[in-house]
Design an enzyme around this catalytic site. Structure first.
Site, short mmCIF file in Angstrom:
data_model
loop_
_atom_site.label_atom_id
_atom_site.label_comp_id
_atom_site.label_asym_id
_atom_site.label_seq_id
_atom_site.Cartn_x
_atom_site.Cartn_y
_atom_site.Cartn_z
N HIS A 204 0.85 -1.19 0.00
CA HIS A 204 0.00 0.00 0.00
C HIS A 204 0.88 1.24 0.00
O HIS A 204 1.93 1.25 0.63
CB HIS A 204 -0.92 0.02 1.23
N ASP B 289 -7.99 -5.12 -0.44
CA ASP B 289 -8.49 -5.98 -1.52
C ASP B 289 -8.22 -7.46 -1.31
O ASP B 289 -8.82 -8.29 -1.97
CB ASP B 289 -7.90 -5.51 -2.86
C1 SDX Z 1 -6.38 0.06 -3.17
O1 SDX Z 1 -4.44 4.43 -2.08
C2 SDX Z 1 -5.51 3.91 -1.52
O2 SDX Z 1 -5.95 4.31 -0.49
C3 SDX Z 1 -6.16 2.74 -2.31
C4 SDX Z 1 -7.13 1.85 -1.53
C5 SDX Z 1 -8.47 2.55 -1.24
O3 SDX Z 1 -9.15 2.16 -0.28
O4 SDX Z 1 -8.87 3.40 -2.03
O5 SDX Z 1 -6.54 1.40 -0.32
C6 SDX Z 1 -7.54 0.62 -2.40
O6 SDX Z 1 -6.17 0.47 -4.29
C7 SDX Z 1 -5.48 -0.96 -2.51
C8 SDX Z 1 -4.31 -1.39 -3.39
C9 SDX Z 1 -4.72 -2.45 -4.40
N1 SDX Z 1 -3.65 -2.80 -5.30
C10 SDX Z 1 -2.98 -3.98 -5.23
O7 SDX Z 1 -3.21 -4.81 -4.36
C11 SDX Z 1 -2.00 -4.22 -6.33
C12 SDX Z 1 -0.72 -4.75 -5.75
N2 SDX Z 1 -0.10 -3.70 -4.97
C13 SDX Z 1 0.96 -2.93 -5.52
O8 SDX Z 1 0.98 -2.79 -6.90
C14 SDX Z 1 1.37 -1.69 -4.73
O9 SDX Z 1 1.69 -2.11 -3.45
C15 SDX Z 1 0.43 -0.48 -4.69
C16 SDX Z 1 -0.07 -0.07 -6.06
C17 SDX Z 1 -0.77 -0.76 -3.78
C18 SDX Z 1 1.22 0.70 -4.08
O10 SDX Z 1 2.16 1.15 -5.01
P1 SDX Z 1 3.41 2.05 -4.66
O11 SDX Z 1 3.23 2.80 -3.43
O12 SDX Z 1 3.74 2.81 -5.89
O13 SDX Z 1 4.54 0.98 -4.36
P2 SDX Z 1 5.51 0.34 -5.40
O14 SDX Z 1 4.76 -0.30 -6.47
O15 SDX Z 1 6.52 1.40 -5.83
O16 SDX Z 1 6.25 -0.76 -4.55
C19 SDX Z 1 7.26 -0.44 -3.60
C20 SDX Z 1 8.11 -1.67 -3.40
C21 SDX Z 1 8.62 -2.21 -4.72
O17 SDX Z 1 9.85 -2.81 -4.42
P3 SDX Z 1 11.23 -2.05 -4.70
O18 SDX Z 1 11.26 -1.77 -6.18
O19 SDX Z 1 11.22 -0.81 -3.88
O20 SDX Z 1 12.25 -3.05 -4.26
O21 SDX Z 1 7.34 -2.74 -2.84
C22 SDX Z 1 7.21 -3.81 -3.79
C23 SDX Z 1 7.64 -3.26 -5.12
O22 SDX Z 1 8.22 -4.24 -5.89
N3 SDX Z 1 5.78 -4.18 -3.82
C24 SDX Z 1 5.31 -5.33 -4.28
C25 SDX Z 1 3.93 -5.26 -4.07
N4 SDX Z 1 3.62 -4.11 -3.49
C26 SDX Z 1 4.75 -3.44 -3.35
N5 SDX Z 1 5.89 -6.36 -4.87
C27 SDX Z 1 5.08 -7.38 -5.24
N6 SDX Z 1 3.75 -7.40 -5.04
C28 SDX Z 1 3.16 -6.35 -4.47
N7 SDX Z 1 1.83 -6.34 -4.28
#
Ligand code: SDX
Length: 365
Positions: free
Chosen positions: A258, A315
């Protein structure tokens, strides 16, 4: 030009009185009240709280619930359009089209006065569940089930979807799902619709911006992704290889991570208990057990290989809940929207009340 924050991470864009999030401690409050307390109320009460800024007293709640129940029906022409379009089981496309059609039939459609917006609020909140249930039944060649005014928001949705009344525990689970999904500060869909509202465009148009943004798999679409992942993994033996293969390819695991929470998403904790309860009632904990194991495998993978933990977001266990309720994955994002519409409207009203067009700058390279 100042430093660019990719994805606007950490950027504070506006003042808001709607949600408070402490992403380090894992605290979420709507209008100053903890989500754990709110999840024991009715969706109608929480919707009123978000939109009017205070919890309703008994009379206000009775009136608001009555208004919502009276506005649940959708008209025949909307049903015809839902029937006519081939949405290929993409319920968010159907919902987006339906809200456009609702605007067409709404006499207040272009009026953005506070009074008109409050009238439209009731119609929108009341009709989202009816539209999603009608889409599902039409897509599956089933007769439409009319709303039952004696049932609460969550129970009525399950009733219109399945054509039979849910158990008490299923009804409670659906009600909590809508409450937990109702609002979350400046998430992507809410930000998108505040931009639309900031141009003084109308409420239906703003809501459609929100729907289009919620649909994406990195936002509300992750719920559908979680359900598909559960099917694909299927059994505990497949968890580790599934996760490792995806992480090696730098793919995202749906329902984890998140932008704001650096700890457990407090909503996921509440969900987990509801899913446990539903599984116990069903006498089948397959999906719950699988989900818990996925959670602990993800945690271990991240701690061992990246020196930081990762937690489920809203989610993840909501996707598990829908599996247990027998809801198909293609409805997941639109069910998220049924809950979220109250929060979206609250943000539109806040934007209209103290507006300046939202227009940031880009750094030309
Ligand atoms: C919602 O924002 C809100 O409030 C949204 C929400 C709401 O109520 O409205 O809470 C609802 O949208 C929840 C999120 C749903 N999405 C997912 O579950 C998709 C999977 N999650 C990720 O794609 C990610 O964690 C996000 C999109 C939720 C957050 O994205 P960020 O803040 O841009 O984080 P990032 O993608 O830059 O990740 C940071 C690091 C990375 O590693 P490094 O490159 O720094 O080594 O964390 C890793 C990522 O690789 N990472 C993940 C991951 N989430 C973060 N790696 C694998 N799987 C994941 N799910």
């Amino acid at each position: 030009m100042k430093e660019v924050k990719k994805g606007l991470e950490g950027v504070v864009a506006l003042d808001s009185q709607i949600s408070f999030i402490d992403g380090v401690k894992g605290i979420l409050k709507y209008r100053g009240i903890e989500i754990e307390k709110l999840s024991d109320l009715s969706y109608d009460a929480v919707s009123f709280l978000l939109i009017h800024g205070k919890l309703p007293n008994a009379e206000e709640l009775e009136n608001y619930s009555l208004e919502l129940r009276n506005e649940r029906r959708i008209n025949r022409r909307l049903l015809d359009i839902l029937n006519f379009c081939d949405f290929e089981n993409e319920s968010m496309d159907a919902l987006r089209t339906a809200i456009s059609v609702c605007a067409h039939f709404d006499e207040d459609s272009h009026n953005i006065s506070k009074e008109a917006n409050i009238r439209k609020t009731t119609r929108l909140v009341a009709r989202f569940p009816t539209i999603v249930a009608a889409f599902y039944r039409l897509a599956n060649g089933m007769e439409i089930v009319d709303p039952d005014p004696s049932l609460a928001h969550g129970a009525n949705f399950l009733y219109m979807l399945r054509g039979k009344r849910p158990t008490e525990i299923e009804a409670e689970a659906m009600e909590k799902d809508f409450i937990l999904s109702a609002e979350h500060e400046l998430n992507p869909s809410t930000f998108a619709l505040r931009i639309t509202a900031s141009t003084l465009s109308d409420l239906h148009s703003a809501i459609i911006s929100g729907l289009c943004t919620l649909k994406g798999p990195l936002h509300g679409g992750a719920r559908k992704g979680v359900m598909e992942m559960l099917d694909e993994i299927g059994s505990k033996d497949n968890i580790k290889p599934y996760i490792q293969e995806r992480l090696e390819k730098k793919q995202r695991i749906m329902g984890f991570g998140h932008r704001v929470y650096k700890t457990y998403d407090p909503r996921a904790l509440v969900y987990k208990e509801i899913v446990r309860k539903v599984a116990v009632e069903k006498g089948d904990s397959h999906w719950f057990d699988l989900a818990e194991q996925i959670e602990s495998t993800m945690y271990q993978e991240f701690v061992e290989n990246r020196n930081k933990p990762i937690y489920p977001n809203i989610d993840f266990y909501s996707g598990v809940l829908y599996k247990d309720l027998g809801i198909p994955s293609y409805l997941a994002t639109s069910i998220f929207a049924i809950g979220r519409v109250s929060g979206w409207i609250a943000h539109c009203l806040e934007q209209y009340a103290d507006n300046r067009v939202i227009r940031p700058r880009a750094h030309f390279v």
